[in-house]
Design a protein around this motif. Sequence first.
Motif, PDB file in Angstrom:
ATOM      1  N   ASP A   1       0.832  -1.212   0.000  1.00 36.99           N
ATOM      2  CA  ASP A   1       0.000   0.000   0.000  1.00 36.99           C
ATOM      3  C   ASP A   1       0.863   1.257   0.000  1.00 36.99           C
ATOM      4  O   ASP A   1       0.592   2.219  -0.710  1.00 36.99           O
ATOM      5  CB  ASP A   1      -0.924   0.016   1.226  1.00 36.99           C
ATOM      6  CG  ASP A   1      -2.094  -0.932   1.047  1.00 36.99           C
ATOM      7  OD1 ASP A   1      -2.218  -1.507  -0.049  1.00 36.99           O
ATOM      8  OD2 ASP A   1      -2.866  -1.106   2.003  1.00 36.99           O
TER       9      ASP A   1
ATOM     10  N   LEU B   1      -7.810   6.994  -0.746  1.00 37.54           N
ATOM     11  CA  LEU B   1      -7.949   5.840   0.159  1.00 37.54           C
ATOM     12  C   LEU B   1      -6.940   5.929   1.293  1.00 37.54           C
ATOM     13  O   LEU B   1      -7.258   5.664   2.450  1.00 37.54           O
ATOM     14  CB  LEU B   1      -7.725   4.539  -0.622  1.00 37.54           C
ATOM     15  CG  LEU B   1      -8.952   3.963  -1.308  1.00 37.54           C
ATOM     16  CD1 LEU B   1      -8.565   2.796  -2.197  1.00 37.54           C
ATOM     17  CD2 LEU B   1      -9.984   3.488  -0.291  1.00 37.54           C
TER      18      LEU B   1
ATOM     19  N   ASP C   1      -7.719   6.944   5.653  1.00 36.46           N
ATOM     20  CA  ASP C   1      -7.240   6.203   6.822  1.00 36.46           C
ATOM     21  C   ASP C   1      -6.441   7.100   7.757  1.00 36.46           C
ATOM     22  O   ASP C   1      -6.569   7.024   8.964  1.00 36.46           O
ATOM     23  CB  ASP C   1      -6.380   5.019   6.373  1.00 36.46           C
ATOM     24  CG  ASP C   1      -7.228   3.765   6.244  1.00 36.46           C
ATOM     25  OD1 ASP C   1      -8.382   3.798   6.724  1.00 36.46           O
ATOM     26  OD2 ASP C   1      -6.754   2.777   5.676  1.00 36.46           O
TER      27      ASP C   1
ATOM     28  N   LYS D   1     -11.510  -3.222  -3.450  1.00 37.85           N
ATOM     29  CA  LYS D   1     -10.725  -2.294  -4.266  1.00 37.85           C
ATOM     30  C   LYS D   1     -10.543  -2.881  -5.674  1.00 37.85           C
ATOM     31  O   LYS D   1     -10.215  -4.059  -5.808  1.00 37.85           O
ATOM     32  CB  LYS D   1      -9.339  -2.099  -3.654  1.00 37.85           C
ATOM     33  CG  LYS D   1      -9.350  -1.288  -2.387  1.00 37.85           C
ATOM     34  CD  LYS D   1      -7.936  -1.133  -1.859  1.00 37.85           C
ATOM     35  CE  LYS D   1      -7.966  -0.814  -0.399  1.00 37.85           C
ATOM     36  NZ  LYS D   1      -6.667  -0.970   0.257  1.00 37.85           N
TER      37      LYS D   1
ATOM     38  N   ALA E   1     -15.138   1.309  -2.710  1.00 37.11           N
ATOM     39  CA  ALA E   1     -14.182   1.041  -1.615  1.00 37.11           C
ATOM     40  C   ALA E   1     -13.970   2.324  -0.811  1.00 37.11           C
ATOM     41  O   ALA E   1     -13.901   2.300   0.429  1.00 37.11           O
ATOM     42  CB  ALA E   1     -12.858   0.539  -2.185  1.00 37.11           C
TER      43      ALA E   1
ATOM     44  N   LYS F   1     -17.071   2.986   1.386  1.00 31.67           N
ATOM     45  CA  LYS F   1     -17.113   2.105   2.555  1.00 31.67           C
ATOM     46  C   LYS F   1     -16.096   2.562   3.595  1.00 31.67           C
ATOM     47  O   LYS F   1     -16.386   2.605   4.793  1.00 31.67           O
ATOM     48  CB  LYS F   1     -16.829   0.670   2.114  1.00 31.67           C
ATOM     49  CG  LYS F   1     -16.837  -0.288   3.253  1.00 31.67           C
ATOM     50  CD  LYS F   1     -17.406  -1.613   2.884  1.00 31.67           C
ATOM     51  CE  LYS F   1     -17.641  -2.484   4.108  1.00 31.67           C
ATOM     52  NZ  LYS F   1     -16.809  -2.205   5.240  1.00 31.67           N
ATOM     53  N   GLN F   2     -14.917   2.932   3.128  1.00 27.82           N
ATOM     54  CA  GLN F   2     -13.861   3.337   4.061  1.00 27.82           C
ATOM     55  C   GLN F   2     -14.256   4.612   4.814  1.00 27.82           C
ATOM     56  O   GLN F   2     -14.045   4.718   6.015  1.00 27.82           O
ATOM     57  CB  GLN F   2     -12.574   3.555   3.282  1.00 27.82           C
ATOM     58  CG  GLN F   2     -11.359   3.520   4.159  1.00 27.82           C
ATOM     59  CD  GLN F   2     -10.109   3.288   3.355  1.00 27.82           C
ATOM     60  OE1 GLN F   2     -10.164   3.054   2.155  1.00 27.82           O
ATOM     61  NE2 GLN F   2      -8.971   3.358   3.998  1.00 27.82           N
TER      62      GLN F   2
ATOM     63  N   ASP G   1     -16.946   3.689   7.368  1.00 31.52           N
ATOM     64  CA  ASP G   1     -16.399   2.938   8.507  1.00 31.52           C
ATOM     65  C   ASP G   1     -15.878   3.891   9.575  1.00 31.52           C
ATOM     66  O   ASP G   1     -16.044   3.663  10.759  1.00 31.52           O
ATOM     67  CB  ASP G   1     -15.255   2.026   8.049  1.00 31.52           C
ATOM     68  CG  ASP G   1     -15.785   0.766   7.372  1.00 31.52           C
ATOM     69  OD1 ASP G   1     -17.008   0.529   7.450  1.00 31.52           O
ATOM     70  OD2 ASP G   1     -14.986   0.042   6.759  1.00 31.52           O
ATOM     71  N   HIS G   2     -15.249   4.973   9.123  1.00 26.87           N
ATOM     72  CA  HIS G   2     -14.688   5.931  10.083  1.00 26.87           C
ATOM     73  C   HIS G   2     -15.761   6.813  10.718  1.00 26.87           C
ATOM     74  O   HIS G   2     -15.481   7.545  11.653  1.00 26.87           O
ATOM     75  CB  HIS G   2     -13.638   6.811   9.404  1.00 26.87           C
ATOM     76  CG  HIS G   2     -12.386   6.063   9.068  1.00 26.87           C
ATOM     77  ND1 HIS G   2     -11.722   5.278   9.972  1.00 26.87           N
ATOM     78  CD2 HIS G   2     -11.685   5.951   7.915  1.00 26.87           C
ATOM     79  CE1 HIS G   2     -10.671   4.721   9.393  1.00 26.87           C
ATOM     80  NE2 HIS G   2     -10.623   5.112   8.145  1.00 26.87           N
TER      81      HIS G   2
END
Length: 273
Positions: A36, A96, A100, A207, A227, A230-231, A234-235
């Motif tokens: 990544d 992405l 994070d 992804k 993706a 969703k990410q 999620d947060h």
Amino acid sequence: FSMTKAPLRNRDGEIRGLVGISRDVTERQLNEQVRDEFVSTVSHELRTPLTSIAGSLGLLAAGAAGTLPANAVHLIKIAHGNCERLVRLTNDILDLQHIDREAMDPQNEPIKVHALVEKAVEANKGYAETYGVEVRLEGNAKRAYVNANPDRLIQVITNLLSNAIKFSPRGSEVTIALATGNGTVSISVRDQGPGIPESARGRIFEKFFQVDASDSRQKGGTGLGLAIVKQILDHLDGRVEFKCPPEGGTIFTVRLPLAKVPATEKAPATEKT
Ligand code: ADP
């Protein structure tokens, strides 16, 4: 460690015991992390030159260097389109990674969902026109607030809306509906497109997954849009799910916890949240 468990049954199907397999996944996780990081670094280095190339090609195609032969313009337009696709891809990959990182400092604020959705619909108007699709906003959850980073929430809505638009048949309608209940606000995006084949339903949030690989060329997709959705959710303690109703099309629904209406907002006597 990852654990897999399975019951051990006798011939009559009675459970006689339990089998467990544990695997050390530290190395796998490390490999994923290194991969990544590498992809992000490469994307970061590529983004600036690609953006510049795409800009120059766009200017050339628009006649900035004088009138070019038609076949040259045709080739430049192809190069421009592909370059823009690469810019989108590098942006999505970097997004992405940023999402994070932002989890540590999310910069969330109270957001009036209806106003934000209106903004997203407005921003996608031109896109909808190129696909010959009408976008309609419904629902009466006009005073619902959520806590989120406005740029990220608009990204969630835009990704779902642009998918709905690009997979819709010409002349059809996309509706985006807001509702509240059980302490959450739901934002549903409904289209009259082909739906999602049953075999792909478990994978569309992965992804780079696309039902049709040629979509990345034909519709400019990267396979990262969902993706990213969703990410982000999620947060935010949110959820995204989809349904393909029997009458056709797809409905994506996002649910987020309702936030308190800020004290600065005056409650109108007639409106409900
Ligand atoms: P893409 O950039 O290809 O749109 P996404 O991650 O946003 O990538 O979506 C993954 C895949 O899920 C799409 O390529 C498409 O096959 C399928 N998909 C997503 N939204 C819809 C929709 N509204 N209708 C039909 N298929 C969809």
